[in-house]
Design a protein around this motif. Structure first.
Motif, short mmCIF file in Angstrom:
data_model
loop_
_atom_site.label_atom_id
_atom_site.label_comp_id
_atom_site.label_asym_id
_atom_site.label_seq_id
_atom_site.Cartn_x
_atom_site.Cartn_y
_atom_site.Cartn_z
N ILE A 193 0.87 -1.18 0.00
CA ILE A 193 0.00 0.00 0.00
C ILE A 193 0.90 1.22 0.00
CG2 ILE A 193 -1.78 1.27 1.26
CD1 ILE A 193 -2.70 -1.38 2.45
N ASP A 194 0.96 1.91 -1.12
CA ASP A 194 1.97 2.96 -1.26
C ASP A 194 1.59 3.89 -2.41
OD1 ASP A 194 4.80 4.16 -1.35
OD2 ASP A 194 5.04 2.61 0.17
N THR A 195 2.60 4.34 -3.15
CA THR A 195 2.39 5.29 -4.24
C THR A 195 2.23 4.61 -5.59
OG1 THR A 195 4.79 5.52 -4.56
CG2 THR A 195 3.72 7.07 -3.03
N GLY A 196 2.03 3.28 -5.56
CA GLY A 196 1.98 2.50 -6.78
C GLY A 196 3.28 1.73 -6.95
N VAL A 197 3.28 0.74 -7.80
CA VAL A 197 4.48 -0.06 -8.06
C VAL A 197 4.64 -0.20 -9.58
CG1 VAL A 197 5.66 -2.26 -7.76
CG2 VAL A 197 4.24 -1.34 -5.91
N PHE A 198 5.75 0.29 -10.08
CA PHE A 198 6.04 0.18 -11.51
C PHE A 198 6.28 -1.29 -11.88
CE2 PHE A 198 9.17 0.27 -15.05
CZ PHE A 198 8.36 0.88 -16.01
N PRO A 203 -1.30 -5.84 -10.51
CA PRO A 203 -2.03 -4.59 -10.27
C PRO A 203 -3.37 -4.88 -9.61
CG PRO A 203 -2.16 -5.20 -12.59
CD PRO A 203 -1.25 -6.20 -11.93
N VAL A 204 -3.62 -4.24 -8.48
CA VAL A 204 -4.84 -4.54 -7.72
C VAL A 204 -5.81 -3.37 -7.71
CG1 VAL A 204 -5.76 -5.06 -5.42
CG2 VAL A 204 -3.78 -6.32 -6.30
N ALA A 205 -5.35 -2.19 -7.25
CA ALA A 205 -6.28 -1.07 -7.14
C ALA A 205 -5.53 0.26 -7.19
CB ALA A 205 -7.07 -1.16 -5.83
N ASP A 206 -6.21 1.26 -7.74
CA ASP A 206 -5.69 2.63 -7.79
C ASP A 206 -6.68 3.52 -7.07
OD1 ASP A 206 -4.73 5.13 -8.33
OD2 ASP A 206 -4.49 4.83 -10.50
N LEU A 207 -6.38 3.87 -5.82
CA LEU A 207 -7.25 4.71 -5.02
C LEU A 207 -6.89 6.19 -5.16
CD1 LEU A 207 -7.41 2.55 -1.76
CD2 LEU A 207 -8.80 2.40 -3.83
N PRO A 255 -8.86 6.72 -9.47
CA PRO A 255 -9.68 5.57 -9.87
C PRO A 255 -10.14 5.62 -11.32
CG PRO A 255 -10.38 6.40 -7.72
CD PRO A 255 -9.42 7.40 -8.28
N ALA A 256 -10.35 6.83 -11.84
CA ALA A 256 -10.80 6.95 -13.22
C ALA A 256 -9.75 6.42 -14.20
CB ALA A 256 -11.12 8.41 -13.55
N GLU A 257 -8.48 6.66 -13.87
CA GLU A 257 -7.39 6.13 -14.70
C GLU A 257 -7.12 4.67 -14.38
OE1 GLU A 257 -3.91 8.58 -14.35
OE2 GLU A 257 -5.10 10.43 -14.29
N ASN A 258 -7.29 4.32 -13.10
CA ASN A 258 -7.17 2.94 -12.61
C ASN A 258 -5.87 2.28 -13.10
OD1 ASN A 258 -7.91 0.63 -11.19
ND2 ASN A 258 -9.00 -0.24 -12.93
N ASN A 259 -4.76 2.83 -12.62
CA ASN A 259 -3.46 2.28 -13.01
C ASN A 259 -2.59 2.07 -11.78
OD1 ASN A 259 -1.16 1.42 -14.26
ND2 ASN A 259 -0.75 3.34 -15.35
N PRO A 260 -2.73 0.93 -11.09
CA PRO A 260 -1.91 0.66 -9.91
C PRO A 260 -0.42 0.55 -10.22
CG PRO A 260 -3.79 -0.84 -10.04
CD PRO A 260 -3.68 -0.15 -11.35
N ILE A 310 3.97 -9.38 -5.54
CA ILE A 310 3.65 -8.05 -5.03
C ILE A 310 2.28 -7.63 -5.54
CG2 ILE A 310 4.32 -5.62 -5.00
CD1 ILE A 310 6.28 -7.41 -3.51
N LEU A 311 1.41 -7.23 -4.63
CA LEU A 311 0.09 -6.71 -4.98
C LEU A 311 0.14 -5.19 -4.85
CD1 LEU A 311 -2.20 -9.17 -2.97
CD2 LEU A 311 -1.06 -9.54 -5.16
N SER A 312 0.05 -4.48 -5.96
CA SER A 312 0.16 -3.03 -5.92
C SER A 312 -1.19 -2.38 -5.64
CB SER A 312 0.72 -2.50 -7.24
OG SER A 312 0.75 -1.07 -7.21
N ILE A 313 -1.24 -1.63 -4.53
CA ILE A 313 -2.42 -0.84 -4.19
C ILE A 313 -1.96 0.61 -4.06
CG2 ILE A 313 -4.28 -0.46 -2.54
CD1 ILE A 313 -4.10 -3.41 -1.81
N ARG A 314 -2.30 1.41 -5.03
CA ARG A 314 -1.85 2.81 -5.08
C ARG A 314 -2.81 3.64 -4.22
NH1 ARG A 314 -2.34 7.01 -9.64
NH2 ARG A 314 -0.50 8.34 -9.36
#
Length: 268
Positions: free
Chosen positions: A61-66, A75-79, A82-87, A115-119
């Motif tokens: 849970i952070d700033t995203g993972v490249f 890629p799990v979620a982009d909080l 959300p409209a772009e939805n790019n974790p 790694i599960l990326s949650i932005r």
């Protein structure tokens, strides 16, 4: 322990940098003659003879993972947007670094982990004033964007991680508040999310925070202040707490070391 360390050790720990490191032994037996005991002076890669994190799902849970070639990223979620939805978008670079410490193929502590990326936050995205800040009550407006980088979105991120079968949740993010404000903060959503993680036996590992502008000595640091969270501080030496690392009363990060005595008093 999924990472082959001692129980309660933090995923992403690098020996000599964070946490306690003792000898690594096979359960119920002495260390085999051909196996080198793990100490603070031993390269952490030696632990890979016991475990590599294979099959372990670690939510970051952070700033995203490249989506770097050294990482196994889902890629799990982009909080944040959300409209772009790019974790897999990481404008800050922080989440990618954290994920690399945990699971990079050549240098990670658990190189075979997933790694599960949650932005959940980014310094490049502004948000309106949270409505749970004392003295700054704000009624949500349907025309306004959802908040990012708040305790509420962090609670949402924990639930999202659990919904996607995370086995470890790492959150190298903090929210610092003066004690007089923290005691009035509505934290039920965060408390419920952390309680769910504990109930499902999923450890939540969080940063202790660094003292400085915006995080003064004596501040209450969320979520590391919660008793169910494994709070990881920084070390100046393998045996001394770094002066800039925030102590947490009741947590190991706030106890015992010569470099943390003043900070520990301030926290109380």
């Amino acid at each position: 322990d999924a990472f082959g360390g001692s129980p309660g050790s933090a995923p992403g720990q690098v020996p000599g940098r964070h946490g306690h490191h003792g000898h690594a032994e096979q359960p119920g037996s002495e260390t085999a003659p051909h196996q080198q005991p793990l100490t603070v002076g031993t390269d952490y890669r030696a632990a890979h003879q016991f475990a590599t994190g294979a099959g372990v799902r670690v939510a970051v849970i952070d700033t995203g993972v490249f989506d770097h070639e050294q990482l196994h990223v889902e890629p799990v979620a982009d909080l944040v947007s959300p409209a772009e939805n790019n974790p897999l978008l990481d404008c800050d670079g922080h989440g990618t670094i954290v994920a690399g410490i945990i699971g990079a193929d050549q240098s990670g502590v658990a190189p075979n982990s997933q790694i599960l990326s949650i932005r959940q936050s980014s310094a490049h995205y502004s948000s309106r004033q949270p409505n749970n800040t004392p003295g700054q009550q704000h009624a949500p407006d349907a025309e306004e964007a959802e908040l990012t980088g708040t305790l509420s979105s962090f609670a949402q991120a924990i639930h999202t991680a659990l919904d996607h079968d995370a086995q470890v949740i790492n959150a190298s993010v903090v929210s610092c508040m003066p004690p007089e404000h923290a005691e009035h903060l509505r934290t039920q959503a965060l408390d419920d999310a952390l309680a769910r993680a504990e109930h499902q036996q999923v450890p939540v590992v969080a940063a202790a925070g660094n003292a400085g502008q915006g995080c003064e000595r004596g501040s209450v640091v969320f979520p590391g202040n919660n008793e169910t969270v494994i709070t990881v501080g920084a070390l100046a030496t393998p045996h001394e707490h770094a002066e800039y690392s925030m102590p947490q009363p009741g947590h190991p990060t706030g106890a015992g070391s010569r470099g943390s005595e003043d900070a520990g008093d301030a926290a109380h």
